[in-house]
Design a protein around this motif. Structure first.
Motif, PDB file in Angstrom:
ATOM      1  N   ARG A   7       1.401   0.958 -10.361  1.00  0.00           N
ATOM      2  CA  ARG A   7       1.095   0.947 -11.794  1.00  0.00           C
ATOM      3  C   ARG A   7       0.012  -0.081 -12.123  1.00  0.00           C
ATOM      4  N   ARG A   8      -0.005  -1.207 -11.407  1.00  0.00           N
ATOM      5  CA  ARG A   8      -1.062  -2.184 -11.640  1.00  0.00           C
ATOM      6  C   ARG A   8      -2.426  -1.689 -11.174  1.00  0.00           C
ATOM      7  N   ALA A   9      -2.437  -0.665 -10.343  1.00  0.00           N
ATOM      8  CA  ALA A   9      -3.700  -0.071  -9.889  1.00  0.00           C
ATOM      9  C   ALA A   9      -4.163   1.077 -10.783  1.00  0.00           C
ATOM     10  N   GLU A  10      -3.361   1.452 -11.770  1.00  0.00           N
ATOM     11  CA  GLU A  10      -3.649   2.647 -12.564  1.00  0.00           C
ATOM     12  C   GLU A  10      -4.978   2.551 -13.307  1.00  0.00           C
ATOM     13  N   LEU A  11      -5.257   1.407 -13.935  1.00  0.00           N
ATOM     14  CA  LEU A  11      -6.506   1.281 -14.685  1.00  0.00           C
ATOM     15  C   LEU A  11      -7.704   1.430 -13.753  1.00  0.00           C
ATOM     16  N   ALA A  12      -7.665   0.775 -12.607  1.00  0.00           N
ATOM     17  CA  ALA A  12      -8.780   0.871 -11.662  1.00  0.00           C
ATOM     18  C   ALA A  12      -9.007   2.310 -11.220  1.00  0.00           C
ATOM     19  N   ARG A  13      -7.939   3.025 -10.947  1.00  0.00           N
ATOM     20  CA  ARG A  13      -8.075   4.406 -10.481  1.00  0.00           C
ATOM     21  C   ARG A  13      -8.682   5.286 -11.567  1.00  0.00           C
ATOM     22  N   ARG A  14      -8.293   5.073 -12.816  1.00  0.00           N
ATOM     23  CA  ARG A  14      -8.875   5.850 -13.912  1.00  0.00           C
ATOM     24  C   ARG A  14     -10.354   5.512 -14.096  1.00  0.00           C
ATOM     25  N   VAL A  15     -10.681   4.232 -13.996  1.00  0.00           N
ATOM     26  CA  VAL A  15     -12.070   3.810 -14.152  1.00  0.00           C
ATOM     27  C   VAL A  15     -12.939   4.417 -13.064  1.00  0.00           C
ATOM     28  N   VAL A  16     -12.510   4.294 -11.806  1.00  0.00           N
ATOM     29  CA  VAL A  16     -13.310   4.798 -10.694  1.00  0.00           C
ATOM     30  C   VAL A  16     -13.471   6.311 -10.783  1.00  0.00           C
ATOM     31  N   GLU A  17     -12.395   7.008 -11.152  1.00  0.00           N
ATOM     32  CA  GLU A  17     -12.483   8.466 -11.300  1.00  0.00           C
ATOM     33  C   GLU A  17     -13.501   8.839 -12.368  1.00  0.00           C
ATOM     34  N   ASN A  46       0.227 -12.127 -11.198  1.00  0.00           N
ATOM     35  CA  ASN A  46       0.174 -13.391 -11.918  1.00  0.00           C
ATOM     36  C   ASN A  46      -0.374 -13.222 -13.332  1.00  0.00           C
ATOM     37  N   LEU A  47      -1.272 -12.262 -13.517  1.00  0.00           N
ATOM     38  CA  LEU A  47      -1.927 -12.058 -14.808  1.00  0.00           C
ATOM     39  C   LEU A  47      -1.385 -10.855 -15.563  1.00  0.00           C
ATOM     40  N   ASN A  48      -0.846  -9.886 -14.847  1.00  0.00           N
ATOM     41  CA  ASN A  48      -0.382  -8.645 -15.456  1.00  0.00           C
ATOM     42  C   ASN A  48       1.142  -8.634 -15.542  1.00  0.00           C
ATOM     43  N   LYS A  49       1.660  -8.842 -16.733  1.00  0.00           N
ATOM     44  CA  LYS A  49       3.115  -8.858 -16.968  1.00  0.00           C
ATOM     45  C   LYS A  49       3.565  -7.633 -17.766  1.00  0.00           C
ATOM     46  N   ARG A  50       2.747  -6.608 -17.821  1.00  0.00           N
ATOM     47  CA  ARG A  50       3.054  -5.427 -18.613  1.00  0.00           C
ATOM     48  C   ARG A  50       4.240  -4.663 -18.034  1.00  0.00           C
ATOM     49  N   THR A  51       4.859  -3.866 -18.897  1.00  0.00           N
ATOM     50  CA  THR A  51       5.971  -3.011 -18.467  1.00  0.00           C
ATOM     51  C   THR A  51       5.685  -1.536 -18.731  1.00  0.00           C
ATOM     52  N   ASP A  52       4.434  -1.215 -19.138  1.00  0.00           N
ATOM     53  CA  ASP A  52       4.074   0.188 -19.382  1.00  0.00           C
ATOM     54  C   ASP A  52       3.444   0.788 -18.127  1.00  0.00           C
ATOM     55  N   GLN A  53       2.695   1.877 -18.283  1.00  0.00           N
ATOM     56  CA  GLN A  53       2.123   2.558 -17.126  1.00  0.00           C
ATOM     57  C   GLN A  53       1.032   1.762 -16.429  1.00  0.00           C
ATOM     58  N   PHE A  54       0.591   0.652 -17.024  1.00  0.00           N
ATOM     59  CA  PHE A  54      -0.447  -0.175 -16.430  1.00  0.00           C
ATOM     60  C   PHE A  54       0.093  -1.471 -15.832  1.00  0.00           C
ATOM     61  N   GLY A  55       1.393  -1.625 -15.744  1.00  0.00           N
ATOM     62  CA  GLY A  55       1.959  -2.852 -15.187  1.00  0.00           C
ATOM     63  C   GLY A  55       3.290  -2.607 -14.514  1.00  0.00           C
ATOM     64  N   GLY A  56       3.679  -3.540 -13.654  1.00  0.00           N
ATOM     65  CA  GLY A  56       4.941  -3.420 -12.943  1.00  0.00           C
ATOM     66  C   GLY A  56       4.703  -3.489 -11.450  1.00  0.00           C
ATOM     67  N   ASP A  57       4.907  -2.387 -10.721  1.00  0.00           N
ATOM     68  CA  ASP A  57       4.711  -2.400  -9.275  1.00  0.00           C
ATOM     69  C   ASP A  57       3.228  -2.235  -8.926  1.00  0.00           C
ATOM     70  N   THR A  58       2.939  -2.253  -7.635  1.00  0.00           N
ATOM     71  CA  THR A  58       1.559  -2.191  -7.159  1.00  0.00           C
ATOM     72  C   THR A  58       0.839  -0.942  -7.654  1.00  0.00           C
TER      73      THR A  58
END
Length: 405
Positions: free
Chosen positions: A203-213, A189-201
């Protein structure tokens, strides 16, 4: 025939009071004080009042208390009275962590970036979002973060993690919930991006995974790293089980987290979803400047929906995660009775987190342990929500103190 002596067996001892591990830590019991914005850090400074708030919880028997909310950057504050976990505050926080440790209790720092929930007028600086949109808390338009800005966010989380270790915290809780920045990237609903941080589940998890790592890398092996994680935004078209379960599996497979604390709701769009109970609208309006109070009269009923309180209200959702994951899980949401705690332990949850119940009675865990009560005093009025601007507290307990004096 002589009457037979009937012997009643004593109830089995609760496993909630057995020590257990959380990553590299050993907690003396299964009770964690959930992150609750304390409202005791004017302009983001460490105060005696903030230290005393957590000391009271420590003396009440909880195994670990959580300091909230520590922003990873000035732009990531909720408002101007939010603490930024920078190097200077790390030094100031040492007296808090030392004081809690002296009570044989561990202490956790919740770190995050407010994103769309940040009040930009109070902070006097811009905030970030997955995609450009209007935000009521930000009081205007928030623009989509660039890839470079997201790289800076990851760096900021790493710096905050290092500072948390320097401050003497035993654990770090990464805020991945409630519509804050990283959580908002999960949401279709909030993430309409089409780059590596948006799209399917994934890619929408990419930022969280980088942060946690990054947090894990900077925190090292001697500190537990957990995440407060949304199971359900409580918003149509938002993050829900069909996305949140696979996202949790990704986080588990990465191996950087020691536990997930399961939550839901959106501070941006549906905050009562994670509080449940009466909406303290009159108290909210009274606590705000006149112009903000007027706005609340207009938009408040639509933003603050009514959800009747139920004991352990997140348990039905949390069971889906317990079935899908092997990592330790922390049950949050309406934990007020020993029956709920024992149910959580029996169903395989390693810990319970308590917020309002410990605001009402910080000694509740010790009372549970001694067997002097099996139910907390919280009446779920949620009037504590409106006190966050001048010291978060239970208004009923405040009256108790006045009577005693």
């Amino acid at each position: 025939m002589a009457p037979q002596l009937v012997v009643h067996a004593a109830p089995p001892a609760s496993t909630a009071f057995t020590p257990t591990t959380l990553g590299p830590l050993t907690l003396k019991n299964r009770f964690i004080k959930a992150a609750t914005f304390e409202g005791r850090m004017p302009r983001g400074e460490v105060t005696d009042d903030l230290v005393d708030f957590h000391l009271e919880v420590a003396r009440g028997g909880a195994a670990m208390t959580t300091v909230a909310y520590c922003a990873v950057s000035p732009g990531g504050r909720v408002h101007r009275d939010t603490m930024v976990l920078d190097r200077r505050r790390a030094g100031d926080l040492r007296r808090l962590t030392d004081a809690v440790h002296a009570e044989n209790t561990l202490v956790c720092a919740q770190i995050g970036h407010a994103g769309l929930v940040a009040n930009t007028r109070s902070n006097r600086m811009a905030t970030l979002a997955p995609s450009t949109r209007i935000s009521a808390p930000a009081m205007g338009l928030v623009r989509a973060a660039t890839v470079a800005q997201l790289g800076e966010v990851v760096d900021d989380f790493g710096t905050a993690a290092r500072n948390a270790v320097e401050a003497g915290f035993d654990a770090i809780e990464v805020h991945l919930g409630h519509g804050y920045l990283v959580s908002s990237f999960f949401s279709p609903n909030l993430n309409k991006r089409t780059d590596q941080f948006g799209g399917d589940t994934v890619r929408r998890a990419e930022l969280a995974r980088r942060v946690v790592e990054r947090v894990r890398r900077e925190a090292g092996d001697g500190v537990a790293v957990t995440a407060k994680f949304n199971m359900d935004d409580g918003v149509r078209g938002g993050f829900w089980l069909t996305d949140s379960l696979p996202t949790a599996r990704l986080l588990e497979s990465d191996g950087h987290l020691d536990a997930l604390e399961l939550t839901g709701g959106s501070s941006l769009l549906n905050p009562m979803y994670y509080f449940r109970g009466d909406v303290p609208m009159a108290e909210f309006i009274a606590s705000q400047p006149a112009i903000v109070g007027l706005g609340l009269r207009i938009v408040g009923p639509r933003m603050f929906r009514t959800y009747p309180f139920e004991e352990a209200f997140f348990l039905p959702l949390a069971r889906q995660f317990r079935d899908a994951l092997t990592m330790p899980l922390i049950l949050l949401g309406g934990v007020n009775t020993m029956e709920t705690v024992d149910t959580a332990m029996a169903e395989g949850f390693e810990f319970v987190a308590m917020g309002r119940a410990l605001l009402r009675d910080p000694m509740l865990v010790d009372k549970f342990r001694r067997g002097s009560t099996r139910e907390g005093l919280c009446v779920h009025c949620t009037k504590c929500m409106a006190t966050i601007y001048d010291g978060t507290r239970c208004v009923l307990r405040e009256r108790d103190v006045e009577k005693e004096s």
